[in-house]
Enzyme design. Sequence first.
Site, mmCIF file in Angstrom:
data_model
loop_
_atom_site.group_PDB
_atom_site.id
_atom_site.type_symbol
_atom_site.label_atom_id
_atom_site.label_comp_id
_atom_site.label_asym_id
_atom_site.label_seq_id
_atom_site.Cartn_x
_atom_site.Cartn_y
_atom_site.Cartn_z
ATOM 1 N N ASP A 173 0.843 -1.195 0.000
ATOM 2 C CA ASP A 173 0.000 0.000 0.000
ATOM 3 C C ASP A 173 0.882 1.249 0.000
ATOM 4 O O ASP A 173 1.384 1.616 1.032
ATOM 5 C CB ASP A 173 -0.981 -0.004 1.186
ATOM 6 C CG ASP A 173 -0.357 -0.493 2.494
ATOM 7 O OD1 ASP A 173 0.703 -1.146 2.492
ATOM 8 O OD2 ASP A 173 -0.966 -0.225 3.541
ATOM 9 N N GLU A 202 12.350 0.909 7.417
ATOM 10 C CA GLU A 202 11.402 -0.024 6.794
ATOM 11 C C GLU A 202 11.637 -0.163 5.300
ATOM 12 O O GLU A 202 11.286 -1.181 4.700
ATOM 13 C CB GLU A 202 9.959 0.440 7.049
ATOM 14 C CG GLU A 202 9.667 1.809 6.479
ATOM 15 C CD GLU A 202 8.191 2.155 6.424
ATOM 16 O OE1 GLU A 202 7.352 1.265 6.588
ATOM 17 O OE2 GLU A 202 7.902 3.331 6.184
#
EC number: 3.2.1.28
Length: 583
Positions: free
Chosen positions: A321, A514
């Site tokens: 996403d 991340e």
Amino acid sequence: MPGRTWELCLLLLLGLGLRSQEALPPPCESEIYCHGELLHQVQMAKLYQDDKEFVDMPLSVAPEQVLQTFTELSRSHNHSIPREQLQAFVQEHFQAKGQELQPWTPTDWKDSPHFLQKISDGKLRAWAEQLHQLWKKLGKKMKPEVLSHPERFSLIYSDHPFIVPGGRFVEFYYWDSYWVMEGLLLSEMTETVKDMLQNFLDLVKTYGHVPNGGRVYYLQRSQPPLLTLMMDRYLTHTNDTAFLQENIETLVLELDFWTKNRTVSVSVGGKNYLLNRYYVPYGGPRPESYSKDAELANTLPEGDREALWAELKAGAESGWDFSSRWLIGGPNPSSLSSIQTSKLVPVDLNAFLCQAEELMSNFYSRLGNESQAVKYRTLRAQRLAALNTVLWDEEAGAWFDYDLENKKKNREFYPSNLTPLWAGCFSDPGVADKALKYLEDSQILTYQYGIPTSLQKTGQQWDFPNAWAPLQDLVIRGLAKAALPRAQEVAFQLAQNWIRTNFDVYSQKSAMYEKYDISNGGQPGGGGEYEVQEGFGWTNGVVLMLLDRFGDRLTSGAQLAFLEPHCLAAVLLPSFLLSLLPR
């Protein structure tokens, strides 16, 4: 569950030929955390830089009291409460986020796990020791009041402690946890892994699936189904067959969720094949990104907004996403309003399920239930045939997502296109050779700092120039597991690139991220809906896996640096030259 009734109604409406703009059910029942006027006014006022902050805040009093006070306040201001008073209302009735969790130091953490001895480079070994230390910072445990007063929290209660990704993500996430567990197992923390597994299994027993993450607003969407694989990795390290026996039926339940709710039939050459997709038929903006979803919907005709919100949730369910992978509808293919996640049959999802079916067959054989073992072997064989027919492209040497509306493959590059190689879900022994050629043809081996998430620059975080740890693993381990020596060598070089990017950024910033921007020497990544996050669970896990597999050869030193692109590509040269020889 109330959601099931809504889904049946939705299917009935669609069967009657009504358009998809019919109202869809909310992502959960809470009129504070999932839908309703309070959520709308607070999030559209943008009291916080990140919408997730508000929906993660516990209530100070009972929800009925909060809603009653809010309703009276809203009526007195004609349903448009001034910002200052809205801020005062929130401060009075909500607590700061994170109050429901407490730090937890894993009880099975220990100094000097065995894998560290495999790492030849002293600097990389010292770095791995620091990453091993990070597990203690990422451990969380829920406070007892989450169990005694669940209505006051958006957090879903879990009995056992767990490891979180880090940064804004203070709860557990489904697919992140697989790579976290791989790292924990190398750190010899099998009890922590068992606790996390038990939390997920408990969620399946309660809800029928593993939600996207540990919040009520994530309840109606899942994430890439890796629970069966998590169990397999735990068993490999512990041989805890009793735990498998206790929970095998729960693993069946989870796979059944994907079969019942996420299956689609694809017709090719007059034959129908059953495959899976991401699909979340629930309406309204995502609570944790409410204002962004609402503003994006305002660019569309009113009748198309519910469908947009459902597609955004399906995109979130994919874990990607968001990405150009899903932007196939509408006049502007680079705009998020073009998202059509549920109209695609994704390679990675079907490879994960194919692998899960093989593992379930192995589990049942191990437990002595041959009839169930045969059932899952048959399911895997059927899926393998579907992957070969619908998603595999012989000319390209890769699998591609299938566009259900336009009845064609999406031939853009994504690392997910090689997931079946990683999952062992293929029948052609020459597939690794073809995958190497695909990477070369796509120019992927020219990227020196990591494998890009795509070659399209849309501003979305799952696109160029970002590179993500799990996607490196999909490609690197897929190649490393092949019998082909050249595939193993390319896997090593790709691992060296990624380790150097992570190590260099850590050396500068003392943090793991991340995602990474690989366009300019390797930096923390960007784009998407929020600032890049530190921590970071799955990044740490993948680094530890690569150091474990290739630690005798990997180097931190600038003297070896990155191979020039033509050097890495040259690893592929021998087979090309051989192909020119007369037969």
